[in-house]
Design a protein around this motif. Sequence first.
Motif, PDB file in Angstrom:
ATOM      1  N   UNK A 114       3.340  54.273  29.601  1.00  0.00           N
ATOM      2  CA  UNK A 114       3.642  55.293  28.551  1.00  0.00           C
ATOM      3  C   UNK A 114       4.883  55.240  28.207  1.00  0.00           C
ATOM      4  N   UNK A 115       5.177  54.489  26.940  1.00  0.00           N
ATOM      5  CA  UNK A 115       6.103  54.098  26.289  1.00  0.00           C
ATOM      6  C   UNK A 115       6.719  55.217  25.648  1.00  0.00           C
ATOM      7  N   UNK A 116       6.170  56.493  25.328  1.00  0.00           N
ATOM      8  CA  UNK A 116       6.738  57.515  24.573  1.00  0.00           C
ATOM      9  C   UNK A 116       7.223  58.661  25.664  1.00  0.00           C
ATOM     10  N   UNK A 117       7.233  58.419  26.769  1.00  0.00           N
ATOM     11  CA  UNK A 117       7.743  59.230  27.748  1.00  0.00           C
ATOM     12  C   UNK A 117       9.258  59.290  27.700  1.00  0.00           C
ATOM     13  N   UNK A 118       9.946  60.486  26.807  1.00  0.00           N
ATOM     14  CA  UNK A 118      11.286  60.527  26.379  1.00  0.00           C
ATOM     15  C   UNK A 118      12.273  60.605  27.754  1.00  0.00           C
ATOM     16  N   UNK A 119      11.902  61.221  28.588  1.00  0.00           N
ATOM     17  CA  UNK A 119      12.881  61.523  29.804  1.00  0.00           C
ATOM     18  C   UNK A 119      12.937  60.352  30.517  1.00  0.00           C
ATOM     19  N   UNK A 120      11.790  59.259  30.560  1.00  0.00           N
ATOM     20  CA  UNK A 120      12.054  58.169  31.431  1.00  0.00           C
ATOM     21  C   UNK A 120      12.662  57.216  30.476  1.00  0.00           C
ATOM     22  N   UNK A 121      12.426  57.158  29.158  1.00  0.00           N
ATOM     23  CA  UNK A 121      13.231  56.439  28.424  1.00  0.00           C
ATOM     24  C   UNK A 121      14.862  56.405  28.342  1.00  0.00           C
ATOM     25  N   UNK A 122      15.412  57.710  28.597  1.00  0.00           N
ATOM     26  CA  UNK A 122      16.651  58.173  28.712  1.00  0.00           C
ATOM     27  C   UNK A 122      17.208  57.741  30.043  1.00  0.00           C
ATOM     28  N   UNK A 123      16.390  57.887  31.124  1.00  0.00           N
ATOM     29  CA  UNK A 123      16.931  57.455  32.522  1.00  0.00           C
ATOM     30  C   UNK A 123      16.834  55.964  32.720  1.00  0.00           C
ATOM     31  N   UNK A 124      15.822  55.281  31.914  1.00  0.00           N
ATOM     32  CA  UNK A 124      15.957  53.789  32.298  1.00  0.00           C
ATOM     33  C   UNK A 124      16.994  53.367  31.486  1.00  0.00           C
ATOM     34  N   UNK A 125      17.259  53.693  30.097  1.00  0.00           N
ATOM     35  CA  UNK A 125      18.399  53.136  29.476  1.00  0.00           C
ATOM     36  C   UNK A 125      19.817  53.244  30.250  1.00  0.00           C
ATOM     37  N   UNK A 126      20.021  54.318  30.927  1.00  0.00           N
ATOM     38  CA  UNK A 126      21.282  54.618  31.492  1.00  0.00           C
ATOM     39  C   UNK A 126      21.065  53.908  32.799  1.00  0.00           C
ATOM     40  N   UNK A 127      19.805  53.450  33.603  1.00  0.00           N
ATOM     41  CA  UNK A 127      19.876  52.868  34.710  1.00  0.00           C
ATOM     42  C   UNK A 127      20.155  51.255  34.417  1.00  0.00           C
ATOM     43  N   UNK A 128      19.647  50.739  33.047  1.00  0.00           N
ATOM     44  CA  UNK A 128      19.868  49.530  32.759  1.00  0.00           C
ATOM     45  C   UNK A 128      21.291  49.260  32.372  1.00  0.00           C
TER      46      UNK A 128
ATOM     47  N   UNK B 244      23.838  50.991  33.901  1.00  0.00           N
ATOM     48  CA  UNK B 244      24.750  51.034  35.138  1.00  0.00           C
ATOM     49  C   UNK B 244      24.407  49.764  35.681  1.00  0.00           C
ATOM     50  N   UNK B 245      23.387  48.986  35.711  1.00  0.00           N
ATOM     51  CA  UNK B 245      23.273  47.826  36.397  1.00  0.00           C
ATOM     52  C   UNK B 245      23.455  46.502  35.471  1.00  0.00           C
ATOM     53  N   UNK B 246      24.279  46.571  34.452  1.00  0.00           N
ATOM     54  CA  UNK B 246      24.752  45.403  33.687  1.00  0.00           C
ATOM     55  C   UNK B 246      23.331  44.735  32.946  1.00  0.00           C
ATOM     56  N   UNK B 247      22.344  45.681  32.727  1.00  0.00           N
ATOM     57  CA  UNK B 247      21.264  44.812  31.988  1.00  0.00           C
ATOM     58  C   UNK B 247      21.082  45.404  30.692  1.00  0.00           C
ATOM     59  N   UNK B 248      22.042  45.656  30.181  1.00  0.00           N
ATOM     60  CA  UNK B 248      21.743  46.551  28.787  1.00  0.00           C
ATOM     61  C   UNK B 248      21.185  45.814  27.614  1.00  0.00           C
TER      62      UNK B 248
END
Length: 565
Positions: free
Chosen positions: A497-511, A513-517
């Motif tokens: 589900x690529x349009x799931x906004x909440x997941x987009x933000x949390x995944x961007x933040x996780x990437x 934080x894990x140096x996978x920008x």
Amino acid sequence: KDEIVLDHTTIWTDIDTLMIDIEEGKVDSSYITRIIDLAQICPGAEDLDPQFGEWITGYRTRIADTVSAHLERVYSNTALPAKTRLGMAKAASTLDEFNETAVRAQMTLNADLQQAPTALLAYRALYERLDDELGTEPSAETQDLAVKIKLMDPAPSVKTTPPTPAKDHDTTVAVLPFEALSDQDFPAYMLLGLLDEITCHIASFTAPAVVSGNSTRQYLGQTPDPKDVGQKLSADYVVTGRIRTQADRTYVTVEVIDAVTGRIIQSKIHSCASDDIFSVNSTIAQNIASAVVPSLHAAELARIQTHDSGDLAPFHLLLRARELMFEMKRAPFFEAGDLLAQAIKRGPYFAPAHALLAEWYSICIWQGWSNDPRDSERALEASARRAISLSNGGGRAMALLGHNRVILNRQYDEALRLFDRALEALPNDAETLIWTVPSLAYTGHTERAVQNGRRALTLSPYDPFMFRNQHFLSVALYADGQFNEAADLGLCCFETNPTYGSNLRMTIASLTASDRLAEAAPLIETHETVEPRFRIAPFISKQAFRDEEARKLLGDRLACAGLLT
């Protein structure tokens, strides 16, 4: 102009004061009668207006439930004097005459006070009430206690430990959709409805754990090898069934199969009038539990009592609505909303329809499909409360309500109380578990959030809403500092589900934080398309983390990835 709301953070009532007095053991038995009167607030007012009548009835139920829970804590507290506890137990059984826990407490405490005849009178009164009103007997636990008191054996102490959710290694059962053998037309939604009913009733008690019907529905119309099912779903036992009709009778053959050996543990035929096919699931569920966990106490088995579907039209409407919601497309989704409105109009006291409507509003809000989010929030709250009051609890509705209390209003403590009650009612239900995950993470209970999220994925590995479940667990992992796994789950959700906004933000933040920008580029591009007006500052001001520093750090990571401040 349409609504009056009391802010419970600033308004304190005499009920609140009495609850504190009960918890501290300050209230004697005569004072308890005032609480019982409060639980019957506004007697006769239900006739003023149908909607007001529904509200006041539900409100009384909530007060009674709260009072009962506080009373139980007191009469189960062995540190308090026996007479104080006895008064509380009497008050609890007066509030709910079928409360066997309170009656057993009375019996035990009277026996401890050398008043065995009084203890047996309490048992006799319960026995007569159950026989007259419900045509049943007290549970085996209560009967055993009565026998011990008659024999003058020391009475056991009242249980004070609530049920504990099953661990991952607990016995697990997977119920497959039943097979229709006769010429009579059994639509797929009816077979899936029976599956869901059975699954929900097994999930309502502490053991065995049950795989979500959302995952076993994939076997509709198939006859898979039970060993393969067990291996795929991590189930110890598999339940299969066949339905056939003859004249006006329907016969249901149920088999419980050992998923390791393939050996049939139990095979039994149930029959009922064809019009009553949906009333057989209580017996089926009870027999499944008895076969899988023979040591289950009869009192726990008694909890598996299905509601009478009554008018089947609302039930069928609900099943069709749920199928449309699984598509996660705007047009079918709003058609599902119309079907649920019809179901509630035809069956206003059908609790599952209100619970599913609450979930419908929740999805509508987080998908951005609501034209008036505030109005949808109010409707969600009303639907969830209605489901809870009609179902004497309603674990899923309570968990969903708690989730939205945090996401929308940051009512953390209230949400945590709702989660505790929800999981006590449905400790092994994947849907109930998953709704608790984000809020537990946002309030700092990260270990429990991760545990509940993993458990939900285990119990429903092929859920149509898997992307949501993955996102919720990724939130918990992020909050727990497990950024790499949080990012991996978020990317899985993004693929589905690529349009799931909440997941987009949390995944961007996780990437971040894990140096996978570098991996965040497609998510950032999608986010700009999906939410072009997004800005970090207003988002963080409403974000649900309880800790202000956690909110700020989340904003910093999004800014580092290039989202606009």
